[in-house]
Design a protein around this motif. Structure first.
Motif, short mmCIF file in Angstrom:
data_model
loop_
_atom_site.label_atom_id
_atom_site.label_comp_id
_atom_site.label_asym_id
_atom_site.label_seq_id
_atom_site.Cartn_x
_atom_site.Cartn_y
_atom_site.Cartn_z
N ASP A 180 5.26 53.78 38.85
CA ASP A 180 4.78 54.38 37.60
C ASP A 180 3.51 55.17 37.87
OD1 ASP A 180 2.75 52.43 37.89
OD2 ASP A 180 3.89 51.00 36.67
N ASN A 181 2.96 55.79 36.86
CA ASN A 181 1.78 56.64 37.02
C ASN A 181 0.57 55.85 37.51
OD1 ASN A 181 3.18 58.84 36.26
ND2 ASN A 181 2.40 58.94 34.16
N LYS A 182 0.44 54.64 37.03
CA LYS A 182 -0.72 53.82 37.43
C LYS A 182 -0.66 53.54 38.93
CE LYS A 182 -3.08 49.46 36.39
NZ LYS A 182 -3.05 48.22 35.57
N LYS B 85 10.07 63.05 47.26
CA LYS B 85 10.03 62.88 45.81
C LYS B 85 9.22 61.62 45.51
CE LYS B 85 14.33 65.27 44.77
NZ LYS B 85 15.65 65.22 44.10
N ILE B 86 7.91 61.79 45.28
CA ILE B 86 7.02 60.64 45.16
C ILE B 86 6.22 60.64 43.86
CG2 ILE B 86 6.80 60.36 47.65
CD1 ILE B 86 4.20 61.91 47.55
N VAL B 87 6.35 61.68 43.06
CA VAL B 87 5.56 61.76 41.83
C VAL B 87 6.44 61.28 40.67
CG1 VAL B 87 4.22 63.23 40.30
CG2 VAL B 87 4.29 63.72 42.77
N PRO B 88 6.07 60.17 40.02
CA PRO B 88 6.89 59.67 38.90
C PRO B 88 6.70 60.53 37.66
CG PRO B 88 4.98 58.27 39.20
CD PRO B 88 4.94 59.27 40.32
N ILE B 89 7.81 60.85 37.00
CA ILE B 89 7.79 61.64 35.78
C ILE B 89 8.54 60.86 34.71
CG2 ILE B 89 8.51 63.80 34.69
CD1 ILE B 89 6.32 64.18 36.71
N HIS B 90 7.92 60.68 33.57
CA HIS B 90 8.57 59.99 32.47
C HIS B 90 9.35 61.00 31.65
CE1 HIS B 90 6.46 56.19 33.16
NE2 HIS B 90 5.39 56.93 33.43
N THR B 91 10.65 60.77 31.59
CA THR B 91 11.53 61.71 30.89
C THR B 91 11.81 61.20 29.49
OG1 THR B 91 13.47 60.56 31.77
CG2 THR B 91 12.62 62.41 33.04
N GLY B 92 11.80 62.10 28.53
CA GLY B 92 12.08 61.72 27.15
C GLY B 92 10.96 60.90 26.55
N GLY B 93 11.28 60.22 25.51
CA GLY B 93 10.26 59.40 24.84
C GLY B 93 10.19 58.00 25.38
N VAL C 134 12.16 56.72 34.35
CA VAL C 134 11.31 57.39 35.33
C VAL C 134 12.19 58.11 36.33
CG1 VAL C 134 9.54 57.08 37.10
CG2 VAL C 134 9.54 55.62 35.07
N SER C 135 11.80 59.31 36.66
CA SER C 135 12.40 60.05 37.76
C SER C 135 11.28 60.55 38.66
CB SER C 135 13.26 61.21 37.24
OG SER C 135 12.44 62.12 36.51
N TRP C 136 11.63 60.90 39.86
CA TRP C 136 10.61 61.31 40.82
C TRP C 136 10.88 62.74 41.25
CZ3 TRP C 136 12.59 56.50 40.34
CH2 TRP C 136 11.68 55.43 40.28
N VAL C 137 9.82 63.48 41.45
CA VAL C 137 9.91 64.86 41.89
C VAL C 137 8.97 65.07 43.05
CG1 VAL C 137 10.54 65.71 39.59
CG2 VAL C 137 8.12 65.62 40.26
N GLN C 138 9.17 66.18 43.75
CA GLN C 138 8.27 66.54 44.85
C GLN C 138 6.94 67.03 44.28
OE1 GLN C 138 10.60 69.56 46.72
NE2 GLN C 138 11.76 68.11 47.99
N PRO C 139 5.87 66.87 45.04
CA PRO C 139 4.57 67.35 44.55
C PRO C 139 4.58 68.81 44.15
CG PRO C 139 4.27 65.93 46.43
CD PRO C 139 5.73 66.12 46.31
N ARG C 140 5.35 69.64 44.87
CA ARG C 140 5.35 71.06 44.55
C ARG C 140 6.08 71.36 43.24
NH1 ARG C 140 9.97 73.76 45.52
NH2 ARG C 140 11.65 72.69 46.65
N LEU D 76 8.82 73.63 29.99
CA LEU D 76 9.65 74.13 31.10
C LEU D 76 9.30 73.51 32.44
CD1 LEU D 76 9.54 77.89 30.09
CD2 LEU D 76 11.51 76.37 29.87
N PHE D 77 8.10 73.01 32.60
CA PHE D 77 7.67 72.51 33.90
C PHE D 77 7.06 71.12 33.74
CE2 PHE D 77 7.42 77.15 34.03
CZ PHE D 77 8.22 77.42 35.14
N ASN D 78 6.88 70.45 34.90
CA ASN D 78 6.34 69.09 34.92
C ASN D 78 4.83 69.15 35.12
OD1 ASN D 78 8.96 67.85 34.83
ND2 ASN D 78 9.21 68.40 37.00
N PHE D 79 4.09 68.72 34.13
CA PHE D 79 2.63 68.67 34.23
C PHE D 79 2.20 67.19 34.29
CE2 PHE D 79 3.46 72.79 32.43
CZ PHE D 79 2.55 73.61 33.08
#
Length: 1614
Positions: A994-996, A1023-1031, A1036-1042, A1059-1062
């Motif tokens: 998770d983000n923490k 793919k090491i950056v966790p992204i919370h999708t939806g509400g 959680v899904s993971w994406v590359q740092p770039r 449009l992008f992951n912030f």
């Protein structure tokens, strides 16, 4: 019969009647038939049934019924159908019915007239006596047919007939026969009758079903069926015409036929009358009693009266009927004779049919025959298709039905033979009839030969897969077609003659031991040759074959072996040893027998053939089939009566010596005389076996030598000793040794020497060989087994202590090499009872027990003898005082906890003393370091354990608290943190949840840092950056740092949030992500990926204006996108296109636009404002910015002007002179086109416009232009508005000849020309790609004065030079580099070629001089240094040859005088892929989609480049070849200082010249010399500008002298 008087006394004649006794006449006719068919036997049935069945077949009947009726059945119609014994039932009537044609009037007439036969030549009946066979059982037959009933009866011996109408339920013809009272007949044996009928229907044309009944119940049923015929090809050479051309076989068919017989249990129980026909031997053997073709001997078949088996029986037989179509050509005389004899004309065509049963068909019947416990098979026995096992019956001639005449072979023949009256044989006595039958017998022989050839063909095909079955079938065929006598010997004789003579030019196949062969190629068996003649087929010596072989005519005879056969056998194969022995033995005996008495007849010729034969064989002891010996290579033999008597067959012999088995029983003199071989001496033999690779049994060799030693002469002994000195030939206790390495027993001091046993061999002989009586000190190194004795088998003369004493005395005098070998020998005993190398043992110490080390066995007894001194000597030799580092670490990693603790403590305690060379990298895979938090100690490798606890966050191990962290970590070199590779592995396999957790991890990585660029790059791909999708926060899904961005988008880019992951992390964590490629905000690369993923969603979220802003970013940076991305973009609907609404005449304020997403090719670039005004509402156009123009054009958009055609119409042509305007335009066009890029230019040859006929200016009163839009992706609308007509002031017309006319509208006023319309027309003509400012720029140049142009920066004087062609590959600058198309050597003839170097030098000097006027940055004084740097910068592309070279277009930024030089442009190259290397080690690439480069041209090109590379001090690997077959004009390019040269250009332009003559070679070398120099210059001058020209000319000038020398070598005649 009474005869009336011939006349009275007056001489008058008187007439009287001849009285005929009809009863006696009929009886006499019946008497001509054989006894078995008349009433002499108990059941006179077969004759009658044969005739009536034949009559039914002639009447086209398909079914026949035979019924036996009792008196009771006739009276009550309820007679008993089931009786206990059919053999005793008295019958009252026989009835025979058929479903054939009803009797005609002529039939009724003929049947009442004896000898009035059927005149129909298609019918079998001829003599008119067949029907009267019924009188053998009845005196009053009744015939019912066609509604008429006729009864025949005797009255006073006169045969009378009465007829009347008669109605019946069945429309069948019926014969009723009330039996003679005196006949006392019972039912014929149904089994025998069924056998007879199954044979009778074989060749019938129509009858297929015959049923036998008793009182209405079926006793048996016989059914025949035929399949579809199959055409048989008559072999060429098989004569199908009879000798007198009377008959010709036109075709032959094979017809599958099946006969089934169903016999009821009651009928089967009645038994059979058949019995064995086997006869005792007599003085004279009747040919009819010879063994059957179909049978084999077995027990006799006895007759039965009542059988116990009452079950029904079913029999079935499948066989083939061979049916030939025969046409007749009888001469008139014969036709008349036949007609007189048969009362009918000879038939024009008829069938000749034959049946032969194969071995398998016979065996099938035989199995049924054997299975019948009581009766035989219904198809086997008297009058059956098959003869009885041991009976006399053979295959018959059929004339409709079978006759008594046999064919002599196992083939039934049926045809239109003319029989005798009784139909039991064919007539071979009557003149014309005899000729007919003889000619027809030829057809029978022809058919027999055809069947035989066909059968043998099947045998031949099956021989390889089923040899045993094929042999059996072949022998069966030979036996079946062996001719025997027949009742009439002429029949078999004529058939046999035709059988062999119908194919005089064909081979006759028979069975041999090698399959089916031509009889002329087969040899008679001969035991003399059987042992070595294997390829020549030999007759199968079995009785089945003997009969046929004796009957073969001379042209088919089987002959004896010939000498030519033997020579062929020798040449065809390799003999085995036994075969060659037999051959040599025969050859020697043959030669002595034939020429031993001095006779020389044909000796030279026979020996010549013998010497020319191959004569190769493989000895028995040689396993490989290729290991053969050629007799011609043999020079020697072993004299079995001399010393060779001691040799055995398995003893090795020289290659030129024949094995002893060949000559052991032959006279040596005969061998020398006949074969010319010399005897093998004992020295020769020893010399052969002394070869190291032979590996003979030397015990056997010494045994032979010992037996001969005393008889050998001194020179022979010396030679043998010399040959064996360096050979391991002495058998000792340690195996084979050289004589000098073997010892007598007394030399074995320690019990380990290789000693011999004196009793085994002659001691004197061994001493002469060099066997030693003692061992030198240097031999100690080879006596490893000695020390085993010290532990397990103590030697009385040597103890372990004595070994140490011995070593103490000898160690100092041993060489260093000997001491090293001693250290490596496992000869020292340990306390564990095993032997070890000295380096593996340890001195006794207090830690030995804890560490469990192998300690040297050193007892107190040795200590009392002063062993300390000797122990020190062993330590010097290698005895250890403590364990090695790897040993102690291995023990520290042991599963034994006590030993592990002791070993680790020992290691730490002695790291500074014993193990100062410790390096943890040497033990990165050994877990010996204690780690973990709990009391349960874990182990880790030095790479897995760390001192810092920070890394436990990632799951790494920490040094255990029981270990002194400070001291032990220092000594063991435990690191504070894990390496980057381990961290990367954790990130890859278990990313933060998770983000923490991610923030804590990234913060740690940022804080600790220490990563290399490659390590950062590797982590950036994870793919090491966790992204919370939806509400849902749990998703959680993971994406590359770039793929994530760190800065919150501002208000102008607020749409990017959707449009992008912030992500939002603290500064430390964000720093790490920046290292890994995370960006503050998306750039053109990220935007392009998002657009390609879902452009409609992007547009929906961003809206059109923001979408256009983002698309602008992509347009600015699209050059840096990957090739793959650009390819995807070309085919994606991501491009905004705008369509104008409101009509073409609407005011700007009234106009509105609509936008849509389309592919680039569906959108046009509005390069023509007028066309856009006219057609803007029907097309989508790109946004009106230059950055979008370039971007859309690169992605596939076309210019609007390309799709709008112009057609001009002139009205009122004027004669006004336009020369002044024409000159003005041409002059200003030079200025205008000077700065324009060639890539935009059309193919219009403006350089030729100076000729008046190519460009003219004319005037007219009015000019109108029709403009038409032709674009397949035009928007739907009013299609009629896609064409418009408007007035214009200028337009250009293209004539049919390709010339151009500028039309100018002149209204008569003196106003200035309308330069705008002229500029529009000219730009439309000159450019493929138009820019918005082209028209205004040209209009300005046309309108302004020269002074105004100079003030505006135009170099008017230089620009006024004639313009170059758009297609020329010449740099359009003031100083032009000589492109390969302008090489002096290419344009010169051979006579002028001598001065090409002088001309080239002059050109270079001229270029160099012109360069002084340029404004480049290179100075002439620096040229030497620049050339040197350019050459040194030539790079190699071999870092990774598997990678693809991607296209990278040259930078878009160009100077005012830049242009696209097509022959040297990397932008014209698609992606390249490495494919191979040339023989000169040059790397070769090919363009995507291209085939492999042609090898011949490739190697030729590589050779040229290798020679030219030397001119520039380059090695071949610094030049690279690529193959782009679809672009032969491209010569090469320089990319990143790597030179690539195009094989396709060489193949098209130069390959043929290279092989023509010296002038052609010089052209090729000169061209590529300049091309290479051109590309080298690009190493320092990227652009085609003045700097490049200066450097290029300097390079060429400096290498002209070496080039002259090279051309003198490759083209000396130039």
């Amino acid at each position: 019969m009474a005869l009336a008087t011939n006349g009275d006394a007056t001489g008058r004649l008187a007439r009287g009647k001849v009285n005929v006794n009809d009863r006696a006449l009929v009886d006499k006719v019946l008497a001509r038939y054989p006894k078995e068919f008349t009433g002499k036997l108990r059941n006179p049935t077969h004759l009658m049934f044969r005739e009536l069945i034949q009559n039914a077949d002639d009447a086209h009947a398909e079914s026949v019924e035979i019924e036996f009726q009792t008196k009771e059945y006739l009276v009550t119609d309820k007679g008993t159908a089931r009786v206990n014994d059919l053999n005793t039932i008295q019958l009252a009537r026989w009835v025979m019915r058929n479903d054939g044609d009803a009797f005609t009037t002529k039939d009724w007439e003929r049947i009442t007239n004896i000898a009035d036969g059927n005149p129909d030549e298609r019918k079998i009946g001829a003599f008119g006596v067949g029907f009267f066979s019924v009188f053998s059982v009845t005196d009053c037959p009744i015939i019912i047919s066609g509604g008429i009933r006729t009864r025949m009866f005797y009255e006073n011996n006169e045969l009378l007939v009465e007829s009347g109408s008669y109605a019946t339920a069945r429309d069948w013809t019926t014969f009723e026969m009330d039996l003679k009272p005196e006949a006392d007949l019972t039912i014929p044996k149904p089994f025998d009758l069924s056998r007879f009928i199954s044979t009778a229907v074989t060749f019938l044309v129509n009858v297929n079903n015959v049923t036998v009944l008793f009182n209405g119940s079926v006793l048996s049923k016989i059914t025949k069926s035929r399949g579809e015929p199959t055409q048989i090809e008559i072999p060429q050479g098989l004569k199908s015409t009879s000798p007198s051309n009377l008959f010709e076989v036109t075709s032959v068919k094979a017809i599958a036929q099946q006969v089934t017989v169903n016999i009821s249990g009651q009928a089967y129980r009645a038994g059979s009358n058949s019995h064995s026909f086997r006869k005792k031997s007599k003085q004279h053997v009747d040919p009819a009693t010879k063994p059957s073709f179909f049978g084999r001997k077995s027990s006799e078949a006895n007759g039965y009266s009542i059988l116990p088996d009452t079950s029904a029986k079913n029999f079935s037989l499948d066989y083939t009927v061979y049916s030939a179509d025969v046409c007749t050509r009888p001469p008139p005389r014969m036709a008349r004779g036949i007609e007189v004899a048969t009362k009918k004309k000879p038939p024009k065509t008829f069938l000749f049919e034959a049946v032969h049963f194969t071995s398998s068909e016979y065996e099938s019947v035989q199995r049924d025959h054997d299975l019948m416990r009581c009766l035989n098979s219904v198809f086997m026995g008297p009058q059956g298709l098959f003869s009885e096992r041991d009976g006399e019956h053979e295959a018959k001639l059929f004339v409709g039905q079978s006759t008594s005449e046999t064919t002599g072979i196992a083939v039934h023949l049926s045809s239109r033979f003319i029989p005798t009256v009784e139909r039991e044989s064919i007539d071979l006595a009557n003149g014309q009839v005899r000729k007919w039958n003889e000619e027809l017998l030829y057809v029978g022989g022809f058919m027999a030969r055809l069947i035989y050839e066909r059968g043998m063909s099947v045998v031949r095909n099956e021989w390889s897969s089923r040899p045993d079955q094929a042999r059996k079938e072949g022998l069966f065929l030979m036996k079946s077609f062996t001719f025997r006598s027949s009742p009439d010997s002429n029949v078999a004789g004529l058939l046999q003659k035709a059988f062999f003579e119908c194919t005089p030019n064909l081979a006759f196949p028979i069975v041999s031991d090698l399959g089916v062969q031509d009889s002329k190629d087969v040899r008679k068996p001969n035991e003399t040759f059987a042992s070595f003649m294997k390829r020549r087929p030999v007759l199968d010596p079995v009785p089945e074959a003997e009969g046929m072989i004796t009957t073969l005519p001379k042209w088919y005879k089987v002959s004896d072996y010939t000498f030519r056969d033997i020579v062929d056998e020798l040449n065809q194969r390799v003999f085995m040893e036994g075969e060659m022995v037999a051959f040599i033995t025969w050859w020697i005996k043959f030669c002595f027998a034939k020429w031993g008495d001095g006779n020389t007849d044909d000796r030279d010729e026979v020996k010549k053939q013998f010497n020319q034969a191959s004569k190769r064989f493989r000895p028995t002891l040689r396993k490989s089939e290729h290991d053969t010996i050629l007799i011609s290579d043999i020079r020697k033999f072993v004299n079995g009566k001399g010393w060779g008597s001691y040799l055995r067959a398995e003893d090795p012999l020289p290659h030129d010596t024949i094995p002893i088995s060949f000559t052991s029983r032959l006279d040596p003199l005969a061998v020398r005389t006949v074969l010319g071989w010399e005897g093998l001496s004992i020295v020769d033999w020893v010399q052969h076996i002394a070869v190291a690779t032979l590996n003979p049994d030397y015990g056997r060799v010494l045994e032979i030598l010992q037996s001969l030693w005393s008889s050998l002469k001194s020179p022979e002994r010396e030679q043998i000793i010399s040959l064996l000195q360096n050979v391991d030939c002495i058998l000792t206790s340690r195996g084979l040794k050289k004589p000098s390495e073997a010892y007598f027993p007394e030399a074995d001091l320690f019990g380990d020497l290789p000693v011999i046993q004196p009793s085994d061999f002659n001691e004197q002989m061994l001493q002469e060989f060099g066997v030693q009586s003692f061992i030198p000190w240097s031999g100690i190194k080879e006596r490893r087994v000695l020390f085993l004795c010290l532990v397990y088998l103590p030697h009385p003369r040597c103890t372990p202590y004595q070994l140490a004493v011995y070593l103490d005395k000898t160690l100092d005098i041993m060489t260093a090499e000997e001491r090293m070998e001693l250290r490596q020998m496992a000869i020292f005993a340990g306390t564990d009872g095993d032997l070890h190398c000295i380096a593996d043992l340890y001195t006794p110490a207090q830690w030995d027990a804890d560490l469990k080390l192998p300690v040297i066995k050193w007892t107190d007894t040795y200590a009392r003898n002063g062993s300390t001194v000797y122990l020190e000597r062993l330590i010097r030799l290698g005895l250890k005082t403590h364990p090695r580092l790897d040993v102690i670490i291995r023990k520290a990693s042991s599963q034994d906890s006590s030993m592990r603790k002791a070993a680790f403590a020992f290691l730490v305690a002695h790291l500074n003393s014993f193990y100062s060379n410790y390096d943890p990298a040497d033990f990165q895979h050994v877990a010996f370091v204690p780690c973990g938090k709990s009391t349960h100690v874990q182990l880790g490798t030095p790479e897995q354990v760390f001192t810092s606890s920070d890394w436990e966050l990632f799951g790494f191990k920490r040094l255990h608290y029981s270990v002194d962290k400070k001291e032990a970590a220092r000594l063991l070199k435990i690191k504070d943190r894990p390496p980057a590779s381990a961290i990367v592995k954790v990130l890859r396999e278990n990313p933060p949840r998770d983000n923490k957790e991610a923030q804590s991890w990234f913060e740690l990585l940022s804080r600790k840092g220490g990563f290399t660029a490659d390590e950062i790059k590797e982590m950036a791909e994870l793919k090491i950056v966790p992204i919370h999708t939806g509400g849902d926060a749990s998703l959680v899904s993971w994406v590359q740092p770039r793929q994530c961005f760190l800065e919150k988008p501002d208000d102008s880019n607020v749409h990017h949030r959707q449009l992008f992951n912030f992500v939002m992390f603290n500064p430390a964590a964000s720093t790490f992500l920046k290292w890994c490629g995370a960006k503050p905000k998306p750039d053109y690369n990220d935007i392009s990926e998002a657009l390609l993923q879902d452009p409609l969603a992007y547009l929906d979220k961003a809206k059109s204006l923001k979408y256009l802003d983002d698309l602008r970013q992509v347009a600015v940076g699209y050059h840096n996108l990957s090739t793959e991305t650009r390819t995807k973009m070309k085919n994606a609907e991501i491009f905004l296109g705008y369509c104008r609404t409101g009509g073409q005449n609407a005011s700007p304020s009234a106009e509105s636009t609509q936008c849509a997403l389309r592919r680039a090719r569906e959108i046009l670039i509005a390069d023509d404002m007028e066309s856009h005004r006219l057609f803007g509402e029907y097309v989508l156009v790109a946004p009106k910015e230059e950055v979008f123009d370039n971007f859309y054009r690169a992605m596939g958009s076309a210019n609007l002007s390309v799709h709008v055609s112009h057609t001009i119409e002139m009205e009122g042509i004027l004669s006004k002179n336009g020369e002044d305007l024409r000159s003005h335009i041409l002059h200003r066009l030079n200025i205008f086109l000077y700065d324009q890029e060639n890539t935009r230019r059309s193919d219009v040859r403006v350089d030729e416009w100076h000729k008046p006929e190519h460009f003219k200016v004319k005037y007219c009163k009015r000019l109108r232009i029709t403009k038409c839009l032709d674009f397949e992706d035009a928007l739907e609308g009013d299609r009629s508005k896609l064409t418009t007509l408007c007035d214009a002031l200028a337009g250009i017309e293209r004539t049919r000849e390709g010339n151009h006319i500028l039309w100018v509208a002149d209204d008569g006023s003196e106003s200035r020309p309308d330069w705008y319309d002229m500029s529009v027309a000219l730009c439309r003509l000159l450019f493929k790609t138009r820019r918005a400012h082209d028209v205004s720029s040209l209009m300005t140049i046309l309108d302004a004065s020269l002074d105004d142009l100079r003030r505006r920066g135009y170099e008017v004087d230089d620009m006024s030079m004639p313009m170059p062609m758009a297609s020329q590959f010449v740099t359009p600058t003031v100083v032009r580099s000589p492109s390969p198309d302008r090489l002096p050597i290419i344009s010169r003839s051979p006579r002028q070629f001598q001065g090409w170097l002088r001309d080239a030098r002059h050109l270079v000097v001229e270029l160099f001089t012109h360069r002084k006027k340029s404004g480049g940055r290179f100075l002439s004084a620096e040229m030497e240094q620049l050339m040197d740097e350019a050459l040194k910068l030539c790079s190699r592309d071999d870092g990774n040859l598997d990678r693809t070279i991607h296209q990278s277009a040259e930078h878009a930024k160009r100077g005012k005088k830049q242009c696209d030089v097509k022959y040297c442009s990397a932008s014209r190259v698609t992606d390249l892929k490495y494919c191979r290397r040339t023989q000169c080690d040059m790397a070769v690439f090919k363009a995507t989609g291209s085939n492999d480069p042609p090898l011949e041209e490739l190697e030729a090109f590589s050779g040229v480049l290798r020679n030219l590379a030397q001119m520039f001090d380059l090695i071949p690997v610094q030049l690279h070849i690529f193959w782009q077959g679809d672009d032969v004009e491209l010569m090469g390019f320089n990319r990143n200082r790597v030179i690539y040269l195009n094989l396709a250009h060489f193949k098209e332009k130069h390959f043929e010249k290279l092989s023509s003559d010296d002038h052609g070679k010089a052209d090729v070398y000169g061209a590529w010399f300049l091309i290479i120099a051109h590309e080298i210059a690009h190493n320092k001058a990227f652009w085609h500008n003045e700097d490049h020209e200066l450097l290029f000319t300097a390079l060429v000038q400096s290498r002209l002298t070496p080039l002259r020398k090279l051309l003198a070598d490759v083209a000396p005649r130039v």
